[in-house]
Design an enzyme around this catalytic site. Structure first.
Site, PDB file in Angstrom:
ATOM      1  N   TYR A 135       6.205  -1.426  -8.117  1.00 36.97           N
ATOM      2  CA  TYR A 135       5.868  -0.803  -6.969  1.00 36.97           C
ATOM      3  C   TYR A 135       5.448  -1.893  -5.892  1.00 36.97           C
ATOM      4  N   THR A 138       2.826  -4.472  -1.057  1.00 35.73           N
ATOM      5  CA  THR A 138       2.012  -5.510  -0.588  1.00 35.73           C
ATOM      6  C   THR A 138       2.736  -6.784  -0.339  1.00 35.73           C
ATOM      7  N   SER A 144      -3.613  -4.347   3.204  1.00 37.40           N
ATOM      8  CA  SER A 144      -4.465  -2.936   3.474  1.00 37.40           C
ATOM      9  C   SER A 144      -3.798  -2.282   4.578  1.00 37.40           C
ATOM     10  N   THR A 428     -10.165  -3.386  -5.629  1.00 33.81           N
ATOM     11  CA  THR A 428      -9.053  -3.908  -4.222  1.00 33.81           C
ATOM     12  C   THR A 428      -8.062  -3.391  -4.340  1.00 33.81           C
ATOM     13  N   GLU A 430      -4.802  -0.712  -5.168  1.00 36.79           N
ATOM     14  CA  GLU A 430      -4.789   0.885  -4.667  1.00 36.79           C
ATOM     15  C   GLU A 430      -5.825   1.078  -3.290  1.00 36.79           C
ATOM     16  N   ASP A 432      -8.221  -1.548  -0.826  1.00 36.59           N
ATOM     17  CA  ASP A 432      -9.619  -2.183  -0.737  1.00 36.59           C
ATOM     18  C   ASP A 432     -10.763  -0.962  -0.585  1.00 36.59           C
TER      19      ASP A 432
HETATM   20  C1  LIG Z   1     -10.662   0.727 -19.495  1.00 29.17           C
HETATM   21  C2  LIG Z   1     -10.642  -0.656 -19.019  1.00 29.17           C
HETATM   22  C3  LIG Z   1      -9.524  -1.078 -17.733  1.00 29.17           C
HETATM   23  C4  LIG Z   1      -9.300   0.093 -16.819  1.00 29.17           C
HETATM   24  C5  LIG Z   1      -8.358  -0.304 -15.776  1.00 29.17           C
HETATM   25  C6  LIG Z   1      -6.767  -0.302 -16.224  1.00 29.17           C
HETATM   26  C7  LIG Z   1      -6.637  -1.659 -16.411  1.00 29.17           C
HETATM   27  C8  LIG Z   1      -4.862  -1.741 -16.372  1.00 29.17           C
HETATM   28  C9  LIG Z   1      -4.387  -0.722 -15.160  1.00 29.17           C
HETATM   29  C10 LIG Z   1      -3.393  -1.360 -14.462  1.00 29.17           C
HETATM   30  C11 LIG Z   1      -3.033  -0.153 -13.383  1.00 29.17           C
HETATM   31  C12 LIG Z   1      -3.117  -0.759 -12.171  1.00 29.17           C
HETATM   32  C13 LIG Z   1      -2.554   0.344 -11.146  1.00 29.17           C
HETATM   33  C14 LIG Z   1      -2.806  -0.217  -9.965  1.00 29.17           C
HETATM   34  C15 LIG Z   1      -2.033  -1.479  -9.329  1.00 29.17           C
HETATM   35  C16 LIG Z   1      -2.069  -1.644  -7.949  1.00 29.17           C
HETATM   36  C17 LIG Z   1      -1.196  -0.972  -7.079  1.00 29.17           C
HETATM   37  C18 LIG Z   1      -1.486  -1.348  -5.445  1.00 29.17           C
HETATM   38  O1  LIG Z   1      -2.401  -1.912  -5.318  1.00 29.17           O
HETATM   39  S1  LIG Z   1      -0.325  -0.455  -4.697  1.00 29.17           S
HETATM   40  C19 LIG Z   1      -0.819  -1.024  -2.847  1.00 29.17           C
HETATM   41  C20 LIG Z   1      -2.026  -0.213  -2.446  1.00 29.17           C
HETATM   42  N1  LIG Z   1      -2.097  -0.519  -1.213  1.00 29.17           N
HETATM   43  C21 LIG Z   1      -3.026   0.397  -0.303  1.00 29.17           C
HETATM   44  O2  LIG Z   1      -3.773   1.013  -1.116  1.00 29.17           O
HETATM   45  C22 LIG Z   1      -3.032   0.101   1.146  1.00 29.17           C
HETATM   46  C23 LIG Z   1      -4.176   0.772   1.814  1.00 29.17           C
HETATM   47  N2  LIG Z   1      -3.769   0.915   3.156  1.00 29.17           N
HETATM   48  C24 LIG Z   1      -3.465   2.279   3.463  1.00 29.17           C
HETATM   49  O3  LIG Z   1      -3.621   3.245   2.728  1.00 29.17           O
HETATM   50  C25 LIG Z   1      -3.132   2.609   4.931  1.00 29.17           C
HETATM   51  O4  LIG Z   1      -2.681   1.343   5.471  1.00 29.17           O
HETATM   52  C26 LIG Z   1      -4.441   3.038   5.867  1.00 29.17           C
HETATM   53  C27 LIG Z   1      -4.723   4.494   5.176  1.00 29.17           C
HETATM   54  C28 LIG Z   1      -5.624   2.175   5.625  1.00 29.17           C
HETATM   55  C29 LIG Z   1      -4.145   2.936   7.199  1.00 29.17           C
HETATM   56  O5  LIG Z   1      -2.995   3.908   7.477  1.00 29.17           O
HETATM   57  P1  LIG Z   1      -2.320   4.056   8.757  1.00 29.17           P
HETATM   58  O6  LIG Z   1      -1.024   4.721   8.600  1.00 29.17           O
HETATM   59  O7  LIG Z   1      -2.236   2.415   8.976  1.00 29.17           O
HETATM   60  O8  LIG Z   1      -3.026   4.492   9.921  1.00 29.17           O
HETATM   61  P2  LIG Z   1      -4.403   5.413   9.899  1.00 29.17           P
HETATM   62  O9  LIG Z   1      -5.268   5.089   9.501  1.00 29.17           O
HETATM   63  O10 LIG Z   1      -4.308   5.674  11.518  1.00 29.17           O
HETATM   64  O11 LIG Z   1      -3.859   6.918   9.341  1.00 29.17           O
HETATM   65  C30 LIG Z   1      -3.080   7.684  10.182  1.00 29.17           C
HETATM   66  C31 LIG Z   1      -3.006   9.159   9.594  1.00 29.17           C
HETATM   67  O12 LIG Z   1      -2.931   9.266   8.259  1.00 29.17           O
HETATM   68  C32 LIG Z   1      -3.587   9.432   7.393  1.00 29.17           C
HETATM   69  N3  LIG Z   1      -3.615   9.088   6.257  1.00 29.17           N
HETATM   70  C33 LIG Z   1      -3.643   7.716   5.953  1.00 29.17           C
HETATM   71  N4  LIG Z   1      -3.390   7.581   4.488  1.00 29.17           N
HETATM   72  C34 LIG Z   1      -3.054   8.723   3.930  1.00 29.17           C
HETATM   73  C35 LIG Z   1      -2.747   9.253   2.787  1.00 29.17           C
HETATM   74  N5  LIG Z   1      -2.593   8.368   1.712  1.00 29.17           N
HETATM   75  N6  LIG Z   1      -2.456  10.539   2.356  1.00 29.17           N
HETATM   76  C36 LIG Z   1      -2.430  11.319   3.574  1.00 29.17           C
HETATM   77  N7  LIG Z   1      -2.950  10.822   4.815  1.00 29.17           N
HETATM   78  C37 LIG Z   1      -3.223   9.626   5.054  1.00 29.17           C
HETATM   79  C38 LIG Z   1      -5.006   9.102   8.089  1.00 29.17           C
HETATM   80  O13 LIG Z   1      -6.007   9.799   7.815  1.00 29.17           O
HETATM   81  C39 LIG Z   1      -4.616   9.397   9.617  1.00 29.17           C
HETATM   82  O14 LIG Z   1      -4.651  10.803   9.902  1.00 29.17           O
HETATM   83  P3  LIG Z   1      -5.205  11.225  11.274  1.00 29.17           P
HETATM   84  O15 LIG Z   1      -5.246  12.699  11.256  1.00 29.17           O
HETATM   85  O16 LIG Z   1      -4.478  10.705  12.433  1.00 29.17           O
HETATM   86  O17 LIG Z   1      -6.732  10.524  11.520  1.00 29.17           O
HETATM   87  C1  LIG Z   2      -4.986  -7.161  -9.683  1.00 31.10           C
HETATM   88  C2  LIG Z   2      -4.079  -6.468  -8.428  1.00 31.10           C
HETATM   89  C3  LIG Z   2      -2.935  -5.869  -8.680  1.00 31.10           C
HETATM   90  C4  LIG Z   2      -2.316  -5.376  -7.624  1.00 31.10           C
HETATM   91  N1  LIG Z   2      -0.938  -4.599  -7.879  1.00 31.10           N
HETATM   92  C5  LIG Z   2      -0.292  -4.361  -6.877  1.00 31.10           C
HETATM   93  C6  LIG Z   2       0.872  -3.447  -7.138  1.00 31.10           C
HETATM   94  O1  LIG Z   2       1.322  -3.398  -8.078  1.00 31.10           O
HETATM   95  N2  LIG Z   2       1.551  -3.141  -5.845  1.00 31.10           N
HETATM   96  C7  LIG Z   2       1.350  -3.521  -4.655  1.00 31.10           C
HETATM   97  O2  LIG Z   2       1.956  -3.033  -3.653  1.00 31.10           O
HETATM   98  N3  LIG Z   2       0.012  -4.113  -4.386  1.00 31.10           N
HETATM   99  C8  LIG Z   2      -0.644  -4.703  -5.229  1.00 31.10           C
HETATM  100  N4  LIG Z   2      -1.839  -5.171  -5.208  1.00 31.10           N
HETATM  101  C9  LIG Z   2      -2.137  -5.559  -3.983  1.00 31.10           C
HETATM  102  C10 LIG Z   2      -3.307  -4.676  -3.369  1.00 31.10           C
HETATM  103  O3  LIG Z   2      -3.106  -3.336  -3.138  1.00 31.10           O
HETATM  104  C11 LIG Z   2      -4.171  -5.164  -1.879  1.00 31.10           C
HETATM  105  O4  LIG Z   2      -4.749  -6.363  -2.441  1.00 31.10           O
HETATM  106  C12 LIG Z   2      -5.167  -4.173  -1.658  1.00 31.10           C
HETATM  107  O5  LIG Z   2      -4.499  -3.244  -1.189  1.00 31.10           O
HETATM  108  C13 LIG Z   2      -6.206  -5.021  -0.419  1.00 31.10           C
HETATM  109  O6  LIG Z   2      -5.215  -5.520   0.621  1.00 31.10           O
HETATM  110  P1  LIG Z   2      -5.439  -6.675   0.998  1.00 31.10           P
HETATM  111  O7  LIG Z   2      -5.158  -7.962  -0.165  1.00 31.10           O
HETATM  112  O8  LIG Z   2      -4.466  -7.096   2.147  1.00 31.10           O
HETATM  113  O9  LIG Z   2      -6.884  -7.131   1.422  1.00 31.10           O
HETATM  114  P2  LIG Z   2      -7.495  -7.066   3.125  1.00 31.10           P
HETATM  115  O10 LIG Z   2      -7.230  -6.204   3.863  1.00 31.10           O
HETATM  116  O11 LIG Z   2      -6.850  -8.592   3.417  1.00 31.10           O
HETATM  117  O12 LIG Z   2      -9.046  -7.374   2.801  1.00 31.10           O
HETATM  118  C14 LIG Z   2      -9.704  -8.678   2.997  1.00 31.10           C
HETATM  119  C15 LIG Z   2     -10.973  -8.162   3.511  1.00 31.10           C
HETATM  120  O13 LIG Z   2     -10.788  -7.632   4.975  1.00 31.10           O
HETATM  121  C16 LIG Z   2     -11.532  -6.464   4.968  1.00 31.10           C
HETATM  122  N5  LIG Z   2     -10.854  -5.345   5.915  1.00 31.10           N
HETATM  123  C17 LIG Z   2      -9.482  -5.445   5.925  1.00 31.10           C
HETATM  124  N6  LIG Z   2      -9.058  -4.434   7.036  1.00 31.10           N
HETATM  125  C18 LIG Z   2     -10.204  -4.041   7.620  1.00 31.10           C
HETATM  126  C19 LIG Z   2     -10.584  -3.373   8.494  1.00 31.10           C
HETATM  127  N7  LIG Z   2      -9.466  -2.328   9.461  1.00 31.10           N
HETATM  128  N8  LIG Z   2     -11.902  -2.942   8.790  1.00 31.10           N
HETATM  129  C20 LIG Z   2     -12.974  -3.600   8.080  1.00 31.10           C
HETATM  130  N9  LIG Z   2     -12.504  -4.419   7.114  1.00 31.10           N
HETATM  131  C21 LIG Z   2     -11.361  -4.815   6.919  1.00 31.10           C
HETATM  132  C22 LIG Z   2     -11.332  -5.696   3.574  1.00 31.10           C
HETATM  133  O14 LIG Z   2     -12.736  -4.824   3.372  1.00 31.10           O
HETATM  134  C23 LIG Z   2     -11.846  -7.081   2.884  1.00 31.10           C
HETATM  135  O15 LIG Z   2     -13.252  -7.281   2.757  1.00 31.10           O
HETATM  136  C24 LIG Z   2      -2.754  -5.759  -6.365  1.00 31.10           C
HETATM  137  C25 LIG Z   2      -3.812  -6.240  -6.302  1.00 31.10           C
HETATM  138  C26 LIG Z   2      -4.530  -6.728  -7.299  1.00 31.10           C
HETATM  139  C27 LIG Z   2      -5.916  -7.721  -6.974  1.00 31.10           C
END
Ligand SMILES: CCCCCCCCCCCCCCC/C=C/C(=O)SCCNC(=O)CCNC(=O)[C@H](O)C(C)(C)COP(=O)(O)OP(=O)(O)OC[C@H]1O[C@@H](n2cnc3c(N)ncnc32)[C@H](O)[C@@H]1OP(=O)(O)O
Ligand SMILES: Cc1cc2nc3c(=O)[nH]c(=O)nc-3n(C[C@H](O)[C@H](O)[C@H](O)COP(=O)(O)OP(=O)(O)OC[C@H]3O[C@@H](n4cnc5c(N)ncnc54)[C@H](O)[C@@H]3O)c2cc1C
Length: 636
Positions: A135, A138, A144, A428, A430, A432
């Protein structure tokens, strides 16, 4: 001595039916049966050994992870395991690997956002692991801020293709798990450009590597981003970097120029972009799905750490010997109980909130299929907020469990350092945790007016106090005429309070269900009260400022907490036995079922490679000259 249960005296104190609690923890008799059978299958198979991980180099570790993943898949195929059994097997193998992202994100994204035609094309290949997906959302410059992603996907109506490109260094995909060395395909998120106009971020299925020789395809530069926190831990995962140089891609996940999209939008053969009337946030749907699974993961990780710390606290004796008698079990110290038992209660609380969130996600998914988007904002707020709350509490809780085990908690053989290192990125990835709480705060700002009406409804007293706290925190902030950004730190506190309210109220609701087994419901009531009163004690300033409780109430609550800890004490070992973890899965000498810790610690020490020779490598080169040096300065 082997074969002797050094915790038998503790198990005999139990006041409830442990087998019945095992069913409650598993979720159902069927779920218990699958978990029990598969965990024992994994534990008994030397192909899944994991006690040597801390002695392997990164490359050896990664190759061993590939071997295990392939071995797990062969086991699944040979034994014809169901999807549920296969997921359990991957869970009990307990090694972060590319398969987590293939099964945990790549497939759910296609199921959640792909058209029928795309699902028919890609899912059979993915289910048979004839392609391996990741996936890729990022980027180096944005994680974020999803709307800030820079990768572009330009539609070429001449060829009916999308051209995927990384225009800048910061647009390099960075972090996706499985991307670095294994994935053959990615769901890559990019800014869609059609006819020179931009239409925001969408997902595209892009092939990265040849299915013949695994070499990157033309225009693809891909590799691993390097070592991560801890030694073994998450370094079994190939988090990767990826750059596109004008890559032709015909498989958009959100678009298919030759098929009508059910969900997000479509690009017609004539190159026309048509935004359908569904919320654009559906493109974030996979993140919502994964966040709710991460809450369940939190209960697993925290329960694992608590199991280790509880068993060891019952084994460890320190001080308190009377007339040469045995020293006191550290689990009997009130300070140990006040640190450990709230974590035990939290593990159960997160288990039940995870069950509820799974129901909420299924409900919102069903509604979406009927074009009912009414509960989407609440589902987003709940999954985001509870993912943040439970992962923060779990990461902190694992570290607290390490400290509860004293010096031996710092040994790799305790299982706690590795568990902590593997788990902490959950705060962090899925999303922050702070960024997600800001989403909850935003939701609360929009619905604070309805909080009052929810107060009046018939709710248990405990819930009323928690609801009043949230309303009070919001009104203190909303009443102040300053912008969201200025108040965001305070609003995040209100968001945490809101999520704690949800956890407490769902725990109370769980107790209103029929719960079979002698003494089981009573134990859960004790744990629910510990969870609720521990938080009330921790945040008593909030509760006192609402006027909902008085200082006398706060003092009574603290007295009640001590009493509840005394009620849990005789049942503590049985409550962690109910998790039904094998010693293999726990991976901890301190947490071993029979409590025979010291001989196992001593035996394990000598297995360390450093003890393969009595005189260490380097002695003759570095130490001997030191020891034999003539002392030329009289002062020394
Ligand atoms: C037992 C021991 C071990 C256990 C652990 C297991 C180990 C091994 C596990 C391995 C598996 C690991 C799996 C995870 C791997 C990682 C994957 C990733 O990290 S994937 C990438 C993840 N990235 C993010 O999560 C990014 C976060 N940012 C966002 O979601 C968005 O940018 C934001 C929500 C912060 C901002 O959205 P944006 O569109 O820029 O604008 P708004 O904030 O203005 O939102 C507009 C509007 O939309 C609504 N909204 C936002 N998000 C959602 C959503 N997801 N669903 C529905 N609606 C959403 C928001 O509320 C606003 O609504 P409004 O009515 O306008 O207010
Ligand atoms: C182990 C691991 C596995 C991952 N796997 C995947 C994957 O499979 N696929 C994928 O797409 N991504 C993956 N990621 C990336 C992950 O989804 C991002 O790192 C995460 O969404 C955080 O975004 P960032 O790194 O840009 O943090 P940033 O947003 O840069 O955060 C830095 C600091 O800024 C602060 N900050 C940022 N924006 C704001 C705001 N608007 N207001 C206040 N504070 C703010 C945060 O709270 C934090 O303290 C993985 C990351 C890790 C560590």
């Amino acid at each position: 001595m082997e074969g002797v249960d050094h915790l038998a005296h503790e198990r005999n104190k139990s006041e409830f039916d442990v087998d019945a609690m095992k069913i409650v923890w598993a979720g159902s008799p069927h779920a218990f049966d699958v978990s029990d059978r598969i965990s024992k299958l994994v534990a008994s198979d030397p192909g899944f050994r994991k006690d040597n991980r801390s002695t392997l180099s990164r490359k050896e570790l990664f190759k061993n992870t590939l071997r295990k993943a392939a071995y797990a898949w062969k086991t699944i195929v040979d034994l014809r395991l169901s999807e549920e059994e296969a997921a359990k097997l991957r869970f009990y193998v307990d090694e972060p690997a590319f398969t987590d992202l293939h099964w945990g994100m790549f497939i759910p994204a296609i199921k959640g956002q792909g058209t029928e035609e795309q699902q028919q094309k890609w899912l059979p290949l993915a289910y048979k692991m004839q392609i391996i997906g990741c996936y890729a959302q990022t980027e180096l410059g944005h994680g974020s801020n999803v709307q800030g992603l820079e990768t572009t996907a330009t539609f070429d109506s001449q060829t009916d293709e999308f051209i995927i490109h990384s225009p800048t260094l910061t647009s390099s995909k960075w972090w996706p798990g499985g991307l670095g060395k294994v994935a053959t395909h990615a769901i890559a998120y990019a800014r869609l450009i059609v006819g020179g106009r931009e239409h925001g971020v969408h997902g595209f299925i892009v092939q990265l590597r040849s299915l013949e020789d695994h070499s990157p395809l033309l225009g693809i530069t891909v590799g691993d981003i390097g070592m991560k926190f801890g030694n073994g831990a998450y370094n079994t995962m190939d988090n990767g970097v990826l750059q596109f140089d004008h890559v032709l891609d015909v498989y958009s996940i959100a678009f298919a120029s030759i098929a009508v999209m059910l969900w997000v939008s479509q690009v017609t053969c004539e190159g026309k972009y048509k935004q359908s009337d569904v919320p654009r946030q559906l493109v974030y749907g996979t993140m919502v799905y994964v966040r709710q699974t991460i809450v369940a993961d939190a209960s697993c990780a925290l329960s694992r750490a608590v199991c280790i710390a509880t068993r060891y606290s019952a084994v460890r004796r320190q001080f308190g010997s009377q007339n040469g008698g045995p020293e006191t079990q550290v689990i009997d110290y009130k300070t140990q109980q006040s640190r450990l038992f709230p974590l035990l209660a939290s593990a159960y609380a997160f288990r039940f909130i995870g069950e509820w969130l799974k129901w909420l996600y299924a409900d919102v998914t069903q509604r979406l299929q009927a074009n009912d988007f009414s509960t989407l904002p609440e589902a987003h707020a709940c999954t985001a907020g509870l993912k943040s709350l439970t992962t923060t509490a779990t990461a902190d809780g694992i570290e607290e469990c390490r400290k509860l085990c004293g010096g031996h908690g710092y040994l790799c053989s305790s299982g706690l350092p590795e568990l902590f290192a593997v788990y902490v990125p959950a705060c962090t990835y899925e999303g922050d945790n702070t960024v997600l709480l800001l989403q909850v705060a935003r939701f609360l700002m929009k619905t604070v007016s309805q909080l009052g009406s929810r107060l009046s409804s018939k709710k248990p007293v405990g819930t009323i106090a928690y609801m009043t706290r949230v309303e009070h925190l919001m009104q203190c902030r909303c009443g102040v005429q300053r912008g969201f950004a200025e108040l965001s730190a305070d609003l995040v506190e209100a968001a945490v309070a809101h999520c704690q309210l949800i956890v407490v109220s769902k725990f109370i609701e769980k107790l209103q269900q029929e719960i079979p087994g002698k003494g089981v419901k009573q134990q859960l009531e004790v744990l629910c009260n510990i969870y609720a009163l521990f938080l009330l004690h921790k945040h008593q300033g909030d509760f006192l400022s609402t006027g909902c409780i008085t200082p006398k109430h706060a003092a009574l609550a603290n007295d009640e907490l001590r009493s509840l800890y005394s009620q849990v004490r005789p049942n503590a070992i049985a409550l962690v036995d109910a998790f039904n973890y094998t010693d293999h899965y726990l991976g901890s000498i301190l947490g071993c079922y029979d409590g025979n810790v010291y001989p196992k610690l001593y035996e394990a020490a000598w297995k360390d490679p450093l003890n393969e020779s009595v005189v260490p490598d380097g002695y003759h080169l570095y130490i001997r000259p030191l020891l034999k040096q003539e002392i030329r300065t009289a002062r020394l």
